[in-house]
Scaffold this motif. Structure first.
Motif, short mmCIF file in Angstrom:
data_model
loop_
_atom_site.label_atom_id
_atom_site.label_comp_id
_atom_site.label_asym_id
_atom_site.label_seq_id
_atom_site.Cartn_x
_atom_site.Cartn_y
_atom_site.Cartn_z
N ASN A 161 4.58 8.93 -11.44
CA ASN A 161 5.62 7.93 -11.23
C ASN A 161 5.11 6.63 -12.21
O ASN A 161 5.14 5.82 -11.64
CB ASN A 161 5.57 7.32 -9.80
N ASP A 174 8.65 15.94 -9.51
CA ASP A 174 8.07 15.10 -8.41
C ASP A 174 8.95 15.23 -7.39
O ASP A 174 10.34 15.43 -7.56
CB ASP A 174 8.21 13.47 -8.97
N PRO A 175 8.68 15.47 -5.99
CA PRO A 175 9.57 15.44 -4.76
C PRO A 175 10.45 14.41 -4.69
O PRO A 175 11.40 14.67 -4.30
CB PRO A 175 8.55 15.63 -3.69
N ARG A 176 10.08 13.28 -5.09
CA ARG A 176 11.01 12.03 -4.88
C ARG A 176 11.61 11.82 -6.36
O ARG A 176 11.25 12.12 -7.44
CB ARG A 176 10.23 10.69 -4.45
N TYR A 210 10.74 14.77 3.40
CA TYR A 210 9.52 14.18 3.01
C TYR A 210 9.58 12.74 3.14
O TYR A 210 10.61 12.13 2.87
CB TYR A 210 9.35 14.43 1.55
N PHE A 214 7.18 8.74 2.40
CA PHE A 214 6.12 8.38 1.55
C PHE A 214 5.94 6.97 1.73
O PHE A 214 6.94 5.99 2.01
CB PHE A 214 6.81 8.53 -0.02
N PHE A 223 4.47 15.28 -14.63
CA PHE A 223 3.97 16.10 -13.47
C PHE A 223 3.32 15.13 -12.52
O PHE A 223 2.18 14.72 -12.76
CB PHE A 223 3.14 17.44 -13.61
N HIS A 254 2.02 3.33 -14.55
CA HIS A 254 1.58 2.93 -15.95
C HIS A 254 2.80 2.35 -16.63
O HIS A 254 3.35 2.98 -17.70
CB HIS A 254 1.07 4.49 -16.58
N TYR A 279 4.58 -0.26 -7.70
CA TYR A 279 4.39 -1.17 -9.12
C TYR A 279 3.99 -2.49 -8.84
O TYR A 279 2.92 -2.77 -9.48
CB TYR A 279 6.01 -1.26 -9.38
N CYS A 291 -9.26 10.69 -7.77
CA CYS A 291 -8.56 10.04 -8.79
C CYS A 291 -8.10 11.03 -10.05
O CYS A 291 -7.19 11.59 -10.33
CB CYS A 291 -8.89 8.67 -9.40
N HIS A 346 -4.13 -1.19 -6.23
CA HIS A 346 -5.07 -0.82 -5.18
C HIS A 346 -4.93 -1.93 -4.05
O HIS A 346 -3.75 -2.40 -3.90
CB HIS A 346 -6.65 -0.84 -5.61
N VAL A 395 1.34 4.80 -4.99
CA VAL A 395 1.29 3.54 -5.37
C VAL A 395 2.58 3.00 -5.64
O VAL A 395 3.58 3.68 -5.73
CB VAL A 395 0.48 3.51 -6.84
N ILE A 412 -1.45 11.19 -10.64
CA ILE A 412 -2.52 11.61 -9.38
C ILE A 412 -1.81 12.30 -8.29
O ILE A 412 -2.40 13.05 -7.47
CB ILE A 412 -3.18 10.09 -9.10
N GLN A 456 -7.72 4.15 -12.87
CA GLN A 456 -8.32 2.80 -13.12
C GLN A 456 -8.65 2.55 -14.48
O GLN A 456 -8.58 3.48 -15.43
CB GLN A 456 -9.54 2.76 -12.38
N1 LIG Z 1 1.08 -0.37 -9.63
C1 LIG Z 1 0.13 0.38 -9.57
N2 LIG Z 1 -0.18 1.18 -10.73
C2 LIG Z 1 -1.19 1.95 -10.58
C3 LIG Z 1 -2.32 1.82 -9.68
C4 LIG Z 1 -1.75 1.11 -8.57
O1 LIG Z 1 -2.71 1.00 -7.49
N3 LIG Z 1 -0.78 0.15 -8.58
N4 LIG Z 1 -3.25 2.51 -9.51
C5 LIG Z 1 -3.90 3.21 -10.68
C6 LIG Z 1 -4.46 4.58 -10.29
S1 LIG Z 1 -6.01 4.29 -9.74
C7 LIG Z 1 -4.07 5.73 -10.40
S2 LIG Z 1 -4.72 7.02 -9.74
C8 LIG Z 1 -2.49 5.89 -10.57
C9 LIG Z 1 -1.68 6.54 -9.71
O2 LIG Z 1 -0.30 6.63 -9.96
P1 LIG Z 1 0.57 8.13 -10.25
O3 LIG Z 1 -0.10 9.05 -10.96
O4 LIG Z 1 2.04 7.89 -10.65
O5 LIG Z 1 0.31 8.46 -8.59
P2 LIG Z 1 1.09 8.40 -7.11
O6 LIG Z 1 2.11 7.49 -6.79
O7 LIG Z 1 -0.18 8.50 -6.22
O8 LIG Z 1 2.01 9.94 -7.23
C10 LIG Z 1 2.59 10.31 -7.98
C11 LIG Z 1 3.66 11.10 -7.70
O9 LIG Z 1 3.48 12.31 -7.37
C12 LIG Z 1 4.21 12.85 -6.39
N5 LIG Z 1 3.91 14.03 -5.94
C13 LIG Z 1 3.63 14.33 -4.41
N6 LIG Z 1 3.31 15.45 -4.37
C14 LIG Z 1 3.67 16.30 -5.35
C15 LIG Z 1 3.54 17.54 -5.62
O10 LIG Z 1 3.15 18.35 -5.07
N7 LIG Z 1 3.82 17.96 -7.11
C16 LIG Z 1 4.41 16.91 -7.96
N8 LIG Z 1 4.77 17.27 -9.23
N9 LIG Z 1 4.41 15.67 -7.61
C17 LIG Z 1 4.03 15.12 -6.31
C18 LIG Z 1 4.69 11.76 -5.78
O11 LIG Z 1 6.03 11.71 -5.23
C19 LIG Z 1 4.59 10.46 -6.48
O12 LIG Z 1 5.83 9.74 -6.82
O13 LIG Z 1 -1.81 4.57 -10.79
C20 LIG Z 1 -2.46 3.71 -11.66
N10 LIG Z 1 -1.51 2.52 -11.69
#
Ligand SMILES: Nc1nc2c(c(=O)[nH]1)N[C@H]1C(S)=C(S)[C@@H](COP(=O)(O)OP(=O)(O)OC[C@H]3O[C@@H](n4cnc5c(=O)[nH]c(N)nc54)[C@H](O)[C@@H]3O)O[C@H]1N2
Ligand SMILES: Nc1nc2c(c(=O)[nH]1)N[C@H]1C(S)=C(S)[C@@H](COP(=O)(O)OP(=O)(O)OC[C@H]3O[C@@H](n4cnc5c(=O)[nH]c(N)nc54)[C@H](O)[C@@H]3O)O[C@H]1N2
Ligand code: SF4
Ligand SMILES: [Mo]
Length: 902
Positions: A244, A271-273, A853, A855, A241, A249, A779, A208, A783, A777, A397, A435
């Motif tokens: 999402n 973000d690719p999406r 892509y 997801f 970067f 968050h 919304y 993470c 986990h 993840v 992440i 977390q």
């Molecule tokens: N609802 C909800 N919220 C959470 C969590 C949960 O389980 N649920 N878990 C918590 C935890 S532990 C974490 S780590 C965070 C994770 O939350 P975020 O940090 O938002 O992580 P992800 O959804 O894993 O990925 C974020 C984005 O990265 C993009 N991405 C993929 N590849 C690349 C790339 O090469 N470059 C760039 N720039 N973007 C890329 C994806 O399309 C995705 O939209 O959320 C926390 N909050």
């Protein structure tokens, strides 16, 4: 010696299939039954005894303040804390429904021990002490016997002490959690490194945050996010970067969106999406929002922005800051100038999903320069010449999870440093923690090679200090320091496969969130003696447990969590846990004492903590211990103790009334004022007599390092990376040169066979994987455990889905809502096709993926069932185990996949 201190042991209690299990045995079941315990709880006819407790939300790293409401000794609901400076009375759906999964599928009563393990232990002389169960892979009741806590714990202590003596402390591992209280994390590290002398302590934070951790260390010399949430409202521009935020968050997204709405700040989402985050900003003002759909090309993009700024916006380069406070900047400037013009980047990186076209790069650079100028304008006439505002770059992440995750993070800090967007309020790098207490895990050093308070295990002076504070022999930490654990969490599993590990503790973290389940993690867990602390009867960890200790959870224990802005928040106990459940922290102390005794140390001296009236250890006593040990470090908390002495206010009471203290809090005044809001702006002077801009690197300066990206050998290198999990007896820990090379060239772990796109799924050869697949993840779920058992969130997003572009779906011959199989070289999962983003009938229909892509959420991995006979949604069945050679982080977002219709 056998310890038998308390004996409120319960009789065998048997939890039959709960609402959760009953409702979810059929894959794809849309219906979620009610929660009988929950529905019974707010019975208005019954006389109520209502109590409240103050806590940080148990879910994401934003760390919202929440008020837990309990009735008749049971937790029934949450109320957002209007006085908490993080969320001011708001919370998202997960936080608001955190009471729902409290009593669903909970274990209670005595520990579960595998019958064959117990039978062996009962033999004269305890039989084969190294015996592990051969009924693993199943959590069926028939394989277990219920054994009183102290008997079970005694067996574990003897087996672990045996392994430590015969093989080494390092043959024992612990997989811990960023969801455990900080006090528990601190003692686990003490137990592993201090008592056992093991360096094999890992945590889910490895999947993470460690790219952020190691990126901060490499540049700023300390794992310290320098900002506070209040900087958001001071900033002139926010970039995300791989983040999402609107889903992951939400409260932070809402704060930024509010700031954009009120002050019209520009925003950028990389973000690719086209995520809900990006669309949300667009809805506020699409004229000053840019979506940059990059897949893996972030380093080149950032370097290119620096190139454009140096060429076209030289007024925003902070030469003065660079000369005074930075090293390595000349090489960086030369490198980005010679190799990263937008056109060079487009030539090298162009193609599907690497949309880094020169026009967009120049537009973002222009926005970046304008926002920086706003800060510069505010600095005019200021005595110290340092205005507030500028650019904040936040990352998530999707940015840390790369085999070049550390380089990604360094590249962000490079750009901010170049433009002086650092060490001033309202600008800088901001890693959003996943977390609720991943920061605690980092703070207490609960990872390979780390000690508490931002120090490495390699630091002899700090080892001596910690040995004293932990009351353990110095040689134990020397042993840990010289014990190898290559490959971190992935390496830990590979070592198990190679018979180099004997036992594993799994505490508040699940193995299913590690990569390559079928070829790496599950085979590894078959080989070790596994001690699991868990709360749910049907948790996947229980499948591989030799022994399961039922635990109390959040709301049932006291302790602290640390949020993304370094805020140490109280999490109070609101109700007693189910009968027989014990706080995780208490179980560390119990096993620590007994094993220390068996290894010839004095357990009572190492863990001098007393049980309170409820029979549980006093977490605040441990917190005081942490504060004492932090003296003189980067994370000094001794001000909290000074204040207790002078004002008579206990540490937890201080945290409660202030709604958290941001570390460090090195003296009385600082503790009284809520700690240190920002770093590197002379705050260090409070306790170290340091000037402005003092960083904790060896030379006291920000260390810049040009990170590169080069796809010229991409195909041949990636082909080798794709052999992990496929080729037998092939390990990442034996192939570090290859991984380092891939990191230095900024590559991905997989590479799709793009030439097989555009044809119906049936015509794609079985050994071809044409599409990108990413896992992240959603919304509604946090986990894979609690929110899956919450009727509200489960009803909102009940099933595994895969986001797909409408034209890709058309090529493949797949319609919206149909079930598909996502297959990679390492395994497969099933999911419902969510086609065309917001137009889909499949919930939640929120993000639009680009062509090529796909997801899906890892959150729903076991929402069908954790039972392997039924489970079809396991996200990490398909992932690649390759990791960043410095941070150990794995890329879950760049997998090559084939789609099959079911
Ligand atoms: N609802 C909800 N919220 C959470 C969590 C949960 O389980 N649920 N878990 C918590 C935890 S532990 C974490 S780590 C965070 C994770 O939350 P975020 O940090 O938002 O992580 P992800 O959804 O894993 O990925 C974020 C984005 O990265 C993009 N991405 C993929 N590849 C690349 C790339 O090469 N470059 C760039 N720039 N973007 C890329 C994806 O399309 C995705 O939209 O959320 C926390 N909050
Ligand atoms: N494919 C893929 N995999 C990923 C990611 C990804 O993006 N894609 N993201 C990674 C990230 S960022 C993270 S943070 C990890 C998260 O990985 P984990 O934190 O391991 O995930 P959880 O599902 O929260 O698992 C927590 C476990 O602890 C149990 N539990 C709950 N409460 C308690 C308690 O009070 N005490 C004890 N002892 N146990 C308890 C739960 O039942 C569950 O089994 O996953 C990683 N895995
Ligand atoms: S999940 Fe995160 S944003 Fe939602 S209430 Fe909890 S801490 Fe706040
Ligand atoms: Mo995370």
């Amino acid at each position: 010696m056998k310890r038998n201190k308390d004996n409120n042991l319960s009789r065998r209690s048997f939890l039959k299939g709960s609402a959760f299990i009953a409702s979810s045995t059929a894959a794809g079941a849309l219906f979620v039954a009610g929660n009988p315990e929950l529905e019974a709880a707010p019975n208005t006819a019954a006389p109520k005894k209502r109590t409240t407790a103050l806590a940080q939300c148990p879910y994401c790293g934003v760390g919202c303040g929440t008020i837990i409401q309990a009735e008749n000794g049971k937790i029934v609901s949450m109320r957002p804390d209007k006085d908490h400076p993080t969320n001011y009375g708001l919370q998202c759906i997960k936080g608001l429904t955190a009471a729902e999964p409290m009593y669903v599928d909970r274990m209670e009563g005595d520990p579960y021990v595998r019958k064959d393990v117990w039978a062996e232990w009962q033999k004269p002389g305890h039989g084969d002490i190294e015996y592990i169960s051969n009924s693993k892979g199943s959590f069926d009741e028939e394989h277990f016997i219920r054994v009183p806590y102290h008997d079970a714990s005694d067996m574990v202590a003897h087996k672990i002490a045996h392994f430590a003596k015969k093989y080494s402390g390092n043959s024992i591992s612990l997989y811990g959690s960023g969801q455990l209280t900080m006090e528990g994390q601190y003692l686990e590290n003490l137990f592993m490194k201090g008592v056992l002398g093991s360096n094999t302590i890992e945590a889910n934070a490895r999947m993470c945050m460690t790219s952020a951790v190691t990126g901060y260390f490499a540049t700023l010399g300390s794992d310290t996010p320098p900002l506070a949430y209040d900087d958001i409202e001071m900033s002139d521009m926010v970039m995300h970067f791989g983040h999402n935020a609107r889903e992951s968050h939400p409260i932070i997204f809402w704060r930024i969106a509010d700031h954009k709405k009120k002050n019209d700040i520009p925003t950028v989402v990389v973000d690719p999406r086209a995520t809900g985050t990006s669309k949300g900003y667009e809805d506020i003002n699409d004229k000053n929002h840019v979506h940059v759909p990059i897949l893996n090309g972030d380093i080149s993009f950032l370097n290119s922005i620096a190139h454009v700024l140096l060429k076209d916006h030289p007024d925003v380069i902070d030469w003065d800051f660079l000369k005074k406070h930075v090293s390595g900047w000349k090489e960086y400037v030369e490198g980005v100038q010679s190799d990263y013009s937008p056109e060079q980047v487009q030539d090298r990186m162009g193609g599907v999903n690497h949309d880094v076209n020169p026009k967009k790069i120049r537009r973002v650079a222009q926005m970046f320069a304008d926002a920086t100028r706003k800060r510069l304008a505010r600095s005019k006439g200021k005595q110290d010449g340092k205005g507030t505002g500028g650019v904040i770059i936040m990352w998530g992440i999707g940015y840390n999870q790369h085999i070049h995750g550390q380089h990604n993070v360094i590249s962000i800090i490079n750009l901010l440093t170049l433009t002086g967007n650092l060490a001033k309020p309202g600008c800088g790098p901001f890693s959003m923690t996943g977390q609720p207490n991943a920061m605690g895990e980092r703070f207490t050093g609960g990872l390979t090679g780390r000690l508490p308070f931002n120090e490495g295990l390699g630091n002899l002076k700090h080892r001596k200090h910690m040995a004293k504070m932990w009351r353990i022999p110095e040689k134990n930490l020397d042993t840990a320091a010289s014990s190898p654990n290559p490959g971190y969490a992935v390496g830990m599993m590979e070592r198990a496969l190679k018979d180099d590990l004997k036992a594993m503790f799994l505490v508040y973290a699940t193995h299913i969130d590690l990569p390559d389940q079928y070829n790496l993690v599950r085979p590894a867990l078959m080989k070790t003696f596994n001690v699991v602390q868990e709360i749910y009867r049907h948790a996947p960890n229980n499948l591989y447990a030799d022994i399961i200790f039922p635990a109390c959870t959040w709301g049932e224990v006291n302790g602290v969590y640390i949020s993304s802005e370094r805020r140490i928040n109280i999490t109070e106990k609101a109700a007693q846990g189910p009968q027989g459940c014990r706080p995780d922290m208490d179980m560390v102390i119990d096993k620590g004492k007994e094993i220390a005794d068996l290894l010839g140390m004095d357990g009572d001296k190492i863990f001098p903590y007393q049980r309170g009236e409820d029979g549980e250890y006093d977490a605040e006593e441990v917190f005081r211990d942490v504060c004492r040990a932090s003296q003189g470090t980067d994370a000094d908390l001794t001000g909290i103790l000074e204040r207790e002495k002078l004002d008579g206010i206990s540490p937890y009471e201080q945290l409660k009334t202030l709604r958290g203290i941001q570390w460090p809090a090195p003296n009385y005044d600082s503790a009284k004022n809520g700690g240190t809001k920002r770093r590197y702006m002379m705050q260090e002077g409070q306790w170290e007599n340091r000037p402005y801009g003092y960083f904790r690197t060896k030379d006291g300066k920000v260390n810049m390092k040009l990170c590169k990206q080069d796809y010229s050998q991409r195909k041949e290198i990636t082909e080798k990376l794709m052999e992990f999990g496929v080729k037998k007896d092939h390990y990442t820990i034996d192939n570090q040169d290859l991984i380092i090379k891939a990191r230095d060239m900024g590559l991905t772990p997989d590479l799709p066979d793009e030439e097989f796109r555009g044809i119906p799924w049936k015509e794609v050869p079985k050994d071809k994987f044409p599409y990108w697949m990413g896992l992240g993840v959603v919304y509604e779920h946090f986990h894979t455990a609690k929110s899956n058992r919450s009727p509200t969130t489960q009803r909102l997003v009940p099933e595994m889905y895969v986001e797909m572009h409408e034209l890709d779906a058309k090529d493949l011959g797949i319609k919206d809502g149909e079930w598909v199989r996502v297959v990679t070289r390492r395994g497969s999962l099933e999911a419902r096709a969510q086609i065309g983003g917001t137009d889909s009938i499949v919930k939640p229909a929120r993000n639009n993926v680009p062509r090529g892509y796909m997801f899906g959420p890892w959150n729903l991995s076991v929402a069908d069932s954790a039972d392997p006979k039924i489970n079809k949604w396991l996200a990490n069945g398909i992932s690649n185990r390759c990791w960043d050679p410095v941070s150990g982080q794995v890329d879950f977002k760049k997998l090559a996949a084939r789609i099959e219709k079911i």
